[in-house]
Design a protein around this motif. Structure first.
Motif, PDB file in Angstrom:
ATOM      1  N   ILE A  55       0.444  -1.103  -0.050  1.00 46.04           N
ATOM      2  CA  ILE A  55      -0.038   0.130  -0.088  1.00 46.04           C
ATOM      3  C   ILE A  55       1.014   1.946   0.268  1.00 46.04           C
ATOM      4  O   ILE A  55       0.542   1.900  -0.784  1.00 46.04           O
ATOM      5  CB  ILE A  55      -0.666  -0.031   0.650  1.00 46.04           C
ATOM      6  CG1 ILE A  55      -1.763  -0.527   0.660  1.00 46.04           C
ATOM      7  CG2 ILE A  55      -1.268   1.682   1.676  1.00 46.04           C
ATOM      8  CD1 ILE A  55      -3.066  -0.990   2.294  1.00 46.04           C
ATOM      9  N   ASP A  76      -0.258  -0.899 -11.382  1.00 40.51           N
ATOM     10  CA  ASP A  76      -1.959  -1.227 -11.362  1.00 40.51           C
ATOM     11  C   ASP A  76      -1.352  -3.572 -11.382  1.00 40.51           C
ATOM     12  O   ASP A  76      -2.384  -4.007 -10.588  1.00 40.51           O
ATOM     13  CB  ASP A  76      -2.389  -2.167 -13.084  1.00 40.51           C
ATOM     14  CG  ASP A  76      -3.244  -0.871 -13.774  1.00 40.51           C
ATOM     15  OD1 ASP A  76      -4.342   0.166 -12.090  1.00 40.51           O
ATOM     16  OD2 ASP A  76      -3.359  -0.624 -14.426  1.00 40.51           O
ATOM     17  N   ALA A  79      -1.550  -3.384  -7.501  1.00 38.31           N
ATOM     18  CA  ALA A  79      -3.195  -3.267  -7.199  1.00 38.31           C
ATOM     19  C   ALA A  79      -3.858  -4.962  -7.095  1.00 38.31           C
ATOM     20  O   ALA A  79      -4.518  -5.797  -6.119  1.00 38.31           O
ATOM     21  CB  ALA A  79      -4.273  -2.700  -7.815  1.00 38.31           C
ATOM     22  N   GLY A  80      -3.379  -5.452  -8.116  1.00 41.59           N
ATOM     23  CA  GLY A  80      -3.362  -6.805  -8.410  1.00 41.59           C
ATOM     24  C   GLY A  80      -3.187  -8.385  -7.429  1.00 41.59           C
ATOM     25  O   GLY A  80      -3.574  -8.742  -7.229  1.00 41.59           O
ATOM     26  N   ARG A  82      -2.388  -6.884  -5.208  1.00 43.45           N
ATOM     27  CA  ARG A  82      -3.272  -7.012  -2.765  1.00 43.45           C
ATOM     28  C   ARG A  82      -3.970  -7.739  -3.461  1.00 43.45           C
ATOM     29  O   ARG A  82      -4.740  -8.631  -2.222  1.00 43.45           O
ATOM     30  CB  ARG A  82      -3.338  -5.852  -2.809  1.00 43.45           C
ATOM     31  CG  ARG A  82      -2.181  -5.014  -2.753  1.00 43.45           C
ATOM     32  CD  ARG A  82      -2.452  -3.132  -1.430  1.00 43.45           C
ATOM     33  NE  ARG A  82      -3.798  -2.509  -2.544  1.00 43.45           N
ATOM     34  CZ  ARG A  82      -2.778  -1.644  -3.480  1.00 43.45           C
ATOM     35  NH1 ARG A  82      -1.355  -0.675  -3.804  1.00 43.45           N
ATOM     36  NH2 ARG A  82      -3.395  -0.562  -4.797  1.00 43.45           N
ATOM     37  N   LEU A  83      -4.498  -7.531  -4.556  1.00 47.81           N
ATOM     38  CA  LEU A  83      -6.124  -8.506  -4.541  1.00 47.81           C
ATOM     39  C   LEU A  83      -6.173 -10.162  -4.516  1.00 47.81           C
ATOM     40  O   LEU A  83      -6.920 -10.124  -3.866  1.00 47.81           O
ATOM     41  CB  LEU A  83      -7.029  -8.327  -6.482  1.00 47.81           C
ATOM     42  CG  LEU A  83      -8.168  -8.519  -6.539  1.00 47.81           C
ATOM     43  CD1 LEU A  83      -9.150  -7.673  -4.773  1.00 47.81           C
ATOM     44  CD2 LEU A  83      -9.158  -8.083  -7.601  1.00 47.81           C
ATOM     45  N   LEU A 111     -14.047  -7.529  -7.181  1.00 49.29           N
ATOM     46  CA  LEU A 111     -13.130  -7.079  -7.724  1.00 49.29           C
ATOM     47  C   LEU A 111     -12.449  -8.030  -8.857  1.00 49.29           C
ATOM     48  O   LEU A 111     -11.851  -7.689  -9.831  1.00 49.29           O
ATOM     49  CB  LEU A 111     -12.028  -6.310  -7.049  1.00 49.29           C
ATOM     50  CG  LEU A 111     -12.095  -5.071  -6.359  1.00 49.29           C
ATOM     51  CD1 LEU A 111     -11.847  -4.335  -4.907  1.00 49.29           C
ATOM     52  CD2 LEU A 111     -12.689  -4.410  -7.696  1.00 49.29           C
TER      53      LEU A 111
END
Ligand SMILES: Nc1ncnc2c1ncn2[C@@H]1O[C@H](COP(=O)(O)OP(=O)(O)O)[C@@H](O)[C@H]1O
Ligand SMILES: [Mg+2]
Lengths: 230, 378
Positions: A55, A76, A79-80, A82-83, A111
Motif C-alpha cells: 500500500i 496496476d 493492485a492485482g 493486493r487483490l 473485484l
C-alpha cells in the motif's frame, strides 16, 4: 517464508517536520504464523504493515512476498497483487454503509471479476463461518461493533488470501468480543498455507500470538522477540 | 452487468436523498432547456408558415421585408421587370394581407387573406372539400381548415360573410402544412379579388413568386432583382432571413439563449455539487476499495457509470415532462407554438452530457488522488 522484508526505511515530511517512521527494518514471516507486532503509538507499526502489503512505497528496502519483489511492480500489477494475495482488516472497518453485509463481503470477489451469483454465494458461506448467516441483508449500521468487525474479517478472507493483515482489530471492541474474534481467526483461518499479521497494543489478546515482535521509534527492538506454541 | 458497475449502481441508488437531488436537478435543467428551445423553434417554424405553404422556389420582395409576417407592397411594373429577367421561367404576383371578416352573428374577426395569381393559382393549398376551380366563382374564398378555422364560425361550402364590406362565399376547404404564428384564420382567393376587396395602398403586390429555369439561374436572378432595387431570395434564404429576424433583431433568440445557459448552469451546479458530496461521502470507501486491490480505471468506470445513470434519467424525465407538457398545451391551446425537434433534443442532450462529464470529472479527480495509506491509517 511467505514474506521477507529487508532494510525498510520510510520518512515523512521535510526539514523541520521530518520524521523517520521506519529505520532499516527487516522482517521475515513464515507460513502458519500468527505474528503480533506490538509497541507504543507512533512507533511505525501501521507504516510497516502498509509497506509489506503493497500500500505504501518505502524509501529504501525490498519486500518479497511469495517470491515476488512487490515494489518493482507497476501500480496496476501492485493492485492485482493486493487483490490476489492480501486480505485487509482496517482499523475502522471501512464497510460500505449503503451495501448489505453480504455485498460488502463479496467485494474482493467482485473485484476479481467472478460472476455476481458466485460472489454472493461465497460471501454468504463466509458470513455463515463468522456466525452472521442471519444478518446477511442488514446494512452495517444495523450491526454491533463486533458484528461489523466479523463482516470486515469475512471480507478480508473471502478471496482466500495468503496473508491476512489486521491493524488494531480489537481497538474499538470490548475485551470479551475482541478476544472471541481473535480466537476465531486463529482457529478458523490460520493454516499452514497462509500467515496472519496483527498489529495491536491490546495485551488481552496476546495469548493468541505464535510470535511477537516489539517496535519502538521506527525499529524492531532486538532481543524482545517471543515465540509461543502454535 | 459487470459486478463493479452493479455495486456502483447500488451505492448511488441506496443514497436516496442525493440520488433524487441529482436526478431532479438534471431533470429540471433538461426540462427548462427543452421548454425554451422548443418554444423558440416552434415560433421560428410557424413564422415561416407562408413560405412553406406557398412553396415557391424564389420570392421577390421589398428589401425592408424581414419576415413573411408582413410585406411592403411593390408597384405593378416590378412584376414585368422580373418576368423579363433571363433565367426566369415564370413569375406571378402574390397578395398577402389582413382582412376584417364580419361574421353572420355580427362579430368581427381578423383573417389573413392570400391572393393567388388568377391565371396559374400558383401556391394554391391542398383542397380537402370542394373544387379549386370554384375559386373563380363570384366572391369565392377558400378557407383553410386549421386550428383557427372555428374563429370564422366553422364555415362550410356556401357559407357567406363580409370581408372588408364585400360579400364573400366559401367555395372550398383547404389544408396547409404549417399553421401561422399569430393564430389567425386564413382565406385564399384570387389576386384580382384580393386586391379589389382590400384596397389600402396604391400598390398591391406583396410578393412576386418566381420559378427559375434552373438552379444555375438563381444567382443571376438575385443579382438582376437587386439592380431593380428589390430583394430576391430562395425559399431557404427567406426562412433563414426570418429566423435571423426572430433570433437577433427581436432579441428573442438572445434571450432564449441566455435563459438556456442559465438553466444549464443551475443544473450544472446542483448536479455537480451533489455529485461531489456523494463522492466525498464515499471517499474513504473508495480508498478502501483501492487498498483491497481495485485499479484506478475501475474506480473511474464506477464513477462515470454513476454520472451517466443520473444524466440519462434526468434527461429522460426532463424530455418526458417537457414534451408531455407541450402535448397537453397543444390540446388546450391549438396554436401553442412549441415544437420538440431533433435540434432541441440534441441541445438538451449535449448540455446534460456536459453536466454528467463535469460531475464525474470532479469525482474522478478526488478518487484518483486518495492515498489508500491514509485510509489504512484511519
Ligand atoms: N502520512 C503521514 N504523514 C506524516 N507523518 C506520518 C504519516 N504517517 C505516519 N506518520 C508518522 O510516522 C510515525 C509512525 O506512524 P505509524 O506507523 O502510524 O505508527 P503506529 O501505527 O505504530 O502508531 C509517527 O510518528 C507518525 O506521526
Ligand atoms: Mg497504527
Amino acid at each position: 517464508m511467505i514474506l521477507t522484508a529487508t532494510g525498510i526505511t520510510k520518512h515523512f515530511g521535510e526539514a523541520q517536520s521530518l520524521t523517520y517512521a521506519l529505520r532499516d527494518v527487516s522482517l521475515s514471516v513464515d507460513f502458519g504464523e500468527m505474528l503480533y507486532i506490538v509497541g507504543p503509538s507512533g512507533s511505525g507499526k501501521t507504516t510497516l504493515l502498509s509497506i509489506i502489503s503493497g500500500i505504501l512505497r518505502p524509501d529504501a528496502g525490498r519486500v518479497v512476498v511469495k517470491d515476488r519483489d512487490i515494489w518493482s511492480l507497476d501500480a496496476d500489477s501492485l493492485a492485482g497483487f493486493r487483490l490476489q494475495t492480501i486480505g485487509f482488516v482496517f482499523q475502522d472497518y471501512h464497510l460500505f454503509p449503503r451495501l448489505t453485509a453480504l455485498e460488502n463481503v463479496a467485494i474482493p470477489l467482485i473485484l476479481r471479476r467472478e460472476p455476481w451469483g458466485k460472489c454472493l454465494a461465497d460471501a454468504g458461506k463466509m458470513l455463515q463461518i463468522v456466525g452472521l448467516a442471519q444478518k446477511q441483508t442488514l446494512a452495517p449500521v444495523k450491526l454491533s461493533g463486533g458484528e461489523q468487525q466479523r463482516v470486515a474479517i469475512a471480507r478480508a478472507i473471502v478471496a482466500e488470501p495468503d496473508l491476512l493483515i489486521l491493524d488494531e482489530p480489537t481497538a474499538s471492541l470490548d475485551g470479551e468480543t475482541g478476544r472471541k474474534i481473535v480466537a476465531f481467526v486463529k482457529e478458523n483461518i490460520l493454516n499452514e498455507h497462509r500467515a496472519i499479521i496483527i498489529v495491536t497494543h491490546d495485551s488481552r489478546i496476546y495469548e493468541y500470538a505464535t510470535r511477537m515482535i516489539r517496535m519502538e521509534d521506527g525499529r524492531i527492538v532486538p532481543g524482545q522477540e517471543a515465540v509461543y506454541e502454535k | 452487468m459487470n459486478g463493479l458497475l452493479r455495486i456502483a449502481l447500488k451505492l448511488l441508488l441506496n443514497d436516496r436523498g442525493k440520488f433524487a437531488t441529482l436526478v431532479l436537478g438534471i431533470t429540471f435543467s433538461a426540462f427548462l432547456i427543452m421548454q425554451m428551445t422548443s418554444m423558440f423553434s416552434g415560433v421560428l417554424y410557424q413564422s415561416s408558415a407562408n413560405i412553406v405553404n406557398i412553396g415557391a422556389k424564389m420570392w421577390v420582395m421589398d428589401p425592408a421585408v424581414e419576415t413573411p409576417q408582413n410585406s411592403i407592397p411593390m408597384p405593378d411594373d416590378v412584376l414585368d421587370a422580373v418576368r423579363s429577367i433571363p433565367g426566369v421561367k415564370f413569375a406571378v404576383p402574390l397578395y398577402v394581407g389582413a382582412g376584417l371578416v364580419k361574421l353572420r352573428d355580427g362579430t368581427y374577426q381578423s383573417a389573413t387573406i392570400i391572393g393567388l395569381d388568377d391565371a396559374t393559382l400558383f401556391g394554391r393549398p391542398k383542397i380537402i372539400a370542394g373544387n379549386i376551380l370554384d375559386i373563380y366563382k363570384n366572391n369565392a374564398f377558400i378557407v383553410v381548415k386549421d386550428s383557427n378555422y372555428r374563429m370564422l364560425g366553422s364555415p362550410k361550402i356556401g357559407t357567406s360573410f363580409e370581408i372588408n364590406d364585400h360579400r364573400a362565399v366559401i367555395a372550398a376547404l383547404a389544408h396547409t402544412s404549417v399553421p401561422g404564428l399569430f393564430g389567425l384564420p386564413t382565406l385564399y382567393t384570387t389576386y384580382t379579388r384580393a386586391t379589389q376587396d382590400m384596397p389600402s395602398t396604391r400598390y398591391m403586390t406583396s410578393y412576386i413568386l418566381v420559378q427559375p429555369k434552373g438552379a444555375a439561374d438563381i444567382m443571376p436572378i438575385e443579382a438582376a432583382v437587386k439592380r431593380l432595387g428589390y430583394l430576391a431570395l430562395t425559399d431557404r434564404q427567406f426562412v433563414a432571413r426570418n429566423d435571423n429576424f426572430y433570433e437577433y433583431k427581436t432579441g428573442m433568440g438572445t434571450n432564449i439563449l441566455m435563459m438556456t445557459l442559465i438553466s444549464f448552469i443551475v443544473g450544472l451546479s446542483i448536479a455537480g455539487e451533489t455529485f461531489y458530496m456523494f463522492i466525498l461521502d464515499n471517499l474513504a470507501h473508495f480508498g478502501a476499495l483501492k487498498a483491497i486491490g481495485a485499479k484506478s480505471t475501475e474506480l473511474i468506470q464506477m464513477i462515470m457509470f454513476q454520472a451517466l445513470v443520473v444524466g440519462f434519467l434526468g434527461f429522460g424525465f426532463g424530455v418526458l415532462l417537457s414534451s408531455g407538457l407541450i402535448a397537453i398545451a397543444k390540446i388546450r391551446i391549438p396554436n401553442y407554438a412549441a415544437m420538440v425537434t431533433y435540434g432541441t433534443l440534441l441541445l438538451a442532450f449535449g448540455m446534460v452530457g456536459v453536466i454528467s462529464i463535469f460531475s464525474s470529472y470532479i469525482g474522478i479527480r478526488k478518487v484518483t488522488r486518495i492515498d489508500p495509506f491514509d485510509v489504512f491509517r484511519g
